[in-house]
Design an enzyme around this catalytic site. Structure first.
Site, PDB file in Angstrom:
ATOM      1  N   GLY A  37      42.451 -74.932 -29.218  1.00  0.00           N
ATOM      2  CA  GLY A  37      43.308 -75.923 -29.879  1.00  0.00           C
ATOM      3  C   GLY A  37      44.502 -76.326 -29.034  1.00  0.00           C
ATOM      4  O   GLY A  37      45.591 -76.552 -29.553  1.00  0.00           O
ATOM      5  N   SER A  92      51.215 -66.371 -37.946  1.00  0.00           N
ATOM      6  CA  SER A  92      52.311 -67.028 -38.652  1.00  0.00           C
ATOM      7  C   SER A  92      53.029 -65.993 -39.512  1.00  0.00           C
ATOM      8  O   SER A  92      52.436 -64.976 -39.896  1.00  0.00           O
ATOM      9  CB  SER A  92      51.712 -68.109 -39.550  1.00  0.00           C
ATOM     10  OG  SER A  92      52.638 -68.505 -40.533  1.00  0.00           O
ATOM     11  N   TYR A 103      45.725 -69.594 -46.164  1.00  0.00           N
ATOM     12  CA  TYR A 103      46.110 -69.624 -44.744  1.00  0.00           C
ATOM     13  C   TYR A 103      46.675 -68.253 -44.349  1.00  0.00           C
ATOM     14  O   TYR A 103      46.299 -67.681 -43.312  1.00  0.00           O
ATOM     15  CB  TYR A 103      47.140 -70.740 -44.562  1.00  0.00           C
ATOM     16  CG  TYR A 103      47.851 -70.795 -43.237  1.00  0.00           C
ATOM     17  CD1 TYR A 103      47.206 -71.238 -42.086  1.00  0.00           C
ATOM     18  CD2 TYR A 103      49.207 -70.431 -43.124  1.00  0.00           C
ATOM     19  CE1 TYR A 103      47.882 -71.319 -40.870  1.00  0.00           C
ATOM     20  CE2 TYR A 103      49.885 -70.511 -41.919  1.00  0.00           C
ATOM     21  CZ  TYR A 103      49.219 -70.955 -40.798  1.00  0.00           C
ATOM     22  OH  TYR A 103      49.889 -71.033 -39.601  1.00  0.00           O
ATOM     23  N   ALA A 109      44.026 -65.611 -43.976  1.00  0.00           N
ATOM     24  CA  ALA A 109      43.264 -65.768 -42.732  1.00  0.00           C
ATOM     25  C   ALA A 109      44.081 -65.260 -41.537  1.00  0.00           C
ATOM     26  O   ALA A 109      43.555 -64.557 -40.659  1.00  0.00           O
ATOM     27  CB  ALA A 109      42.894 -67.236 -42.533  1.00  0.00           C
ATOM     28  N   LYS A 110      45.365 -65.596 -41.512  1.00  0.00           N
ATOM     29  CA  LYS A 110      46.223 -65.162 -40.398  1.00  0.00           C
ATOM     30  C   LYS A 110      46.370 -63.640 -40.392  1.00  0.00           C
ATOM     31  O   LYS A 110      46.373 -63.014 -39.330  1.00  0.00           O
ATOM     32  CB  LYS A 110      47.606 -65.820 -40.517  1.00  0.00           C
ATOM     33  CG  LYS A 110      47.621 -67.322 -40.200  1.00  0.00           C
ATOM     34  CD  LYS A 110      47.161 -67.601 -38.789  1.00  0.00           C
ATOM     35  CE  LYS A 110      47.580 -68.956 -38.276  1.00  0.00           C
ATOM     36  NZ  LYS A 110      46.881 -69.306 -37.003  1.00  0.00           N
TER      37      LYS A 110
HETATM   38  N1  LIG Z   1      53.412 -75.571 -36.531  1.00  0.00           N
HETATM   39  C1  LIG Z   1      53.974 -74.545 -37.176  1.00  0.00           C
HETATM   40  O1  LIG Z   1      55.065 -74.629 -37.788  1.00  0.00           O
HETATM   41  C2  LIG Z   1      53.283 -73.213 -37.144  1.00  0.00           C
HETATM   42  C3  LIG Z   1      53.912 -72.123 -37.774  1.00  0.00           C
HETATM   43  C4  LIG Z   1      53.300 -70.884 -37.740  1.00  0.00           C
HETATM   44  C5  LIG Z   1      52.084 -70.727 -37.083  1.00  0.00           C
HETATM   45  N2  LIG Z   1      51.490 -71.800 -36.500  1.00  0.00           N
HETATM   46  C6  LIG Z   1      50.205 -71.594 -35.824  1.00  0.00           C
HETATM   47  O2  LIG Z   1      50.343 -71.981 -34.467  1.00  0.00           O
HETATM   48  C7  LIG Z   1      49.103 -72.475 -33.972  1.00  0.00           C
HETATM   49  C8  LIG Z   1      49.300 -73.846 -33.357  1.00  0.00           C
HETATM   50  O3  LIG Z   1      49.810 -74.699 -34.349  1.00  0.00           O
HETATM   51  P1  LIG Z   1      50.155 -76.245 -34.058  1.00  0.00           P
HETATM   52  O4  LIG Z   1      50.986 -76.682 -35.205  1.00  0.00           O
HETATM   53  O5  LIG Z   1      50.630 -76.416 -32.663  1.00  0.00           O
HETATM   54  O6  LIG Z   1      48.683 -76.867 -34.194  1.00  0.00           O
HETATM   55  P2  LIG Z   1      48.209 -78.391 -34.287  1.00  0.00           P
HETATM   56  O7  LIG Z   1      47.561 -78.550 -35.619  1.00  0.00           O
HETATM   57  O8  LIG Z   1      49.299 -79.335 -33.880  1.00  0.00           O
HETATM   58  O9  LIG Z   1      47.089 -78.434 -33.154  1.00  0.00           O
HETATM   59  C9  LIG Z   1      45.936 -77.653 -33.271  1.00  0.00           C
HETATM   60  C10 LIG Z   1      44.864 -78.216 -32.371  1.00  0.00           C
HETATM   61  O10 LIG Z   1      43.676 -77.483 -32.678  1.00  0.00           O
HETATM   62  C11 LIG Z   1      42.577 -78.376 -32.678  1.00  0.00           C
HETATM   63  N3  LIG Z   1      41.524 -77.836 -33.525  1.00  0.00           N
HETATM   64  C12 LIG Z   1      41.476 -77.880 -34.877  1.00  0.00           C
HETATM   65  N4  LIG Z   1      40.329 -77.330 -35.312  1.00  0.00           N
HETATM   66  C13 LIG Z   1      39.642 -76.917 -34.213  1.00  0.00           C
HETATM   67  C14 LIG Z   1      38.400 -76.292 -34.029  1.00  0.00           C
HETATM   68  N5  LIG Z   1      37.632 -75.977 -35.050  1.00  0.00           N
HETATM   69  N6  LIG Z   1      37.994 -76.018 -32.761  1.00  0.00           N
HETATM   70  C15 LIG Z   1      38.784 -76.347 -31.706  1.00  0.00           C
HETATM   71  N7  LIG Z   1      39.979 -76.972 -31.832  1.00  0.00           N
HETATM   72  C16 LIG Z   1      40.403 -77.247 -33.073  1.00  0.00           C
HETATM   73  C17 LIG Z   1      43.139 -79.690 -33.193  1.00  0.00           C
HETATM   74  O11 LIG Z   1      42.337 -80.797 -32.789  1.00  0.00           O
HETATM   75  C18 LIG Z   1      44.545 -79.696 -32.593  1.00  0.00           C
HETATM   76  O12 LIG Z   1      44.597 -80.393 -31.360  1.00  0.00           O
HETATM   77  C19 LIG Z   1      48.145 -72.459 -35.157  1.00  0.00           C
HETATM   78  O13 LIG Z   1      47.389 -71.256 -35.137  1.00  0.00           O
HETATM   79  C20 LIG Z   1      49.070 -72.453 -36.357  1.00  0.00           C
HETATM   80  O14 LIG Z   1      48.452 -71.902 -37.500  1.00  0.00           O
HETATM   81  C21 LIG Z   1      52.067 -73.028 -36.509  1.00  0.00           C
END
Ligand SMILES: NC(=O)c1ccc[n+]([C@@H]2O[C@H](COP(=O)([O-])OP(=O)(O)OC[C@H]3O[C@@H](n4cnc5c(N)ncnc54)[C@H](O)[C@@H]3O)[C@@H](O)[C@H]2O)c1
Length: 248
Positions: free
Chosen positions: A12, A146, A160, A163-164
């Protein structure tokens, strides 16, 4: 990362935190593989890393699909000679928009959106790379989790969070199983990051001790440390990268 050039697969990584991780690992001389399900995003990210002087290539596959993931990793290992670092970053609701619904209101059919990418995706990618790492007697598995996987929250993210928490717990078991093979398995638990909508972030920022949202660079720094040779005695742990929220 000191000893030799490592190959890092970041799932991702077409945007957001994953792209930040890819840029940081590339700056530490890793060869980075940018996985995303979206080919346009993946190619744009490769160009961005390459423009910064990094060595990057794309690998488009859906991590929720076990066969597709195993086949893609086998091909990468044939072409590149082994994956040393896996960053399980793809998450949120996968290809769906996040629908913050209470456990009572969320339809059972929506659970898979969260379990598929945040738990099964981590299982598939980890399974696909682990034998090679153990055989080569060096590896780093880093799973992006997360705060929702560490504590109960009242923001309607229970599935969510489940899963995490499951993915982080896999890291704890793996640490025991593959520690003797030179492989570490850790989790980075993120707080609120700078890509969430302003209306959601606004009221929360003032509760964060650092008084700001997290950035892709913050995630990149934490991952680069856990991926380094210097972190070889750290395994099975969860590092909270959250500006001080939930200080335990
Ligand atoms: N953004 C936040 O505030 C936040 C907070 C806590 C944890 N997180 C975690 O951090 C990580 C990154 O988050 P983000 O907000 O940068 O993500 P995002 O949603 O901006 O980007 C995720 C990317 O993953 C790709 N993706 C989705 N499903 C996929 C699949 N099945 N196979 C391959 N690629 C796939 C998407 O196309 C996207 O480009 C995630 O695990 C998220 O749960 C994010």
């Amino acid at each position: 990362m000191t000893a030799s050039i490592r190959t890092a697969l970041i799932t991702g990584a077409g945007q957001g935190m994953g792209l930040g991780v890819a840029k940081r690992l590339a700056a530490s001389d890793a060869r980075v593989i940018i996985n995303d399900i979206d080919p346009i995003r993946a190619e744009a990210a490769v160009r961005e890393v390459a423009d910064g002087g990094g060595d990057a290539r794309s690998a488009v596959f859906d991590i929720t699909n076990a066969e597709e993931t195993v086949a893609a990793v086998e091909k990468l290992e044939r072409d590149l000679g082994g994956i040393d670092i896996l960053v399980n970053n793809a998450g949120n609701a996968g290809t769906h928009a996040v629908d913050q619904l209470s456990f009572r209101d969320m339809p059972i059919e929506h659970w898979q959106r969260y379990l598929g990418v945040n738990l099964y995706g981590v299982l598939h990618c980890t399974k696909a790379v682990l034998d090679g790492m153990c055989e080569r007697r060096w590896g780093r598995i880093i799973t992006i989790s997360s705060e929702a996987g560490r504590v109960g929250l009242d923001i309607n993210v229970s599935i969510y969070g489940v899963a995490k928490a499951g993915a982080a717990h896999l890291m704890r078991h793996l640490a025991r199983e593959v520690g003797p093979d030179g492989v570490t398995a850790n989790t980075v638990a993120l707080g609120l990051m700078d890509n969430v909508p302003d209306e959601f972030a606004g009221p929360i920022i003032k509760t964060i001790p650092a008084r700001r949202l997290g950035t892709p660079a913050d995630v990149g720094s934490a991952v680069a440390f856990l991926a380094s040779d210097e972190a070889e005695w750290i395994t099975g742990q969860t590092l909270a990268v959250n500006g001080g929220s939930f200080a335990f």
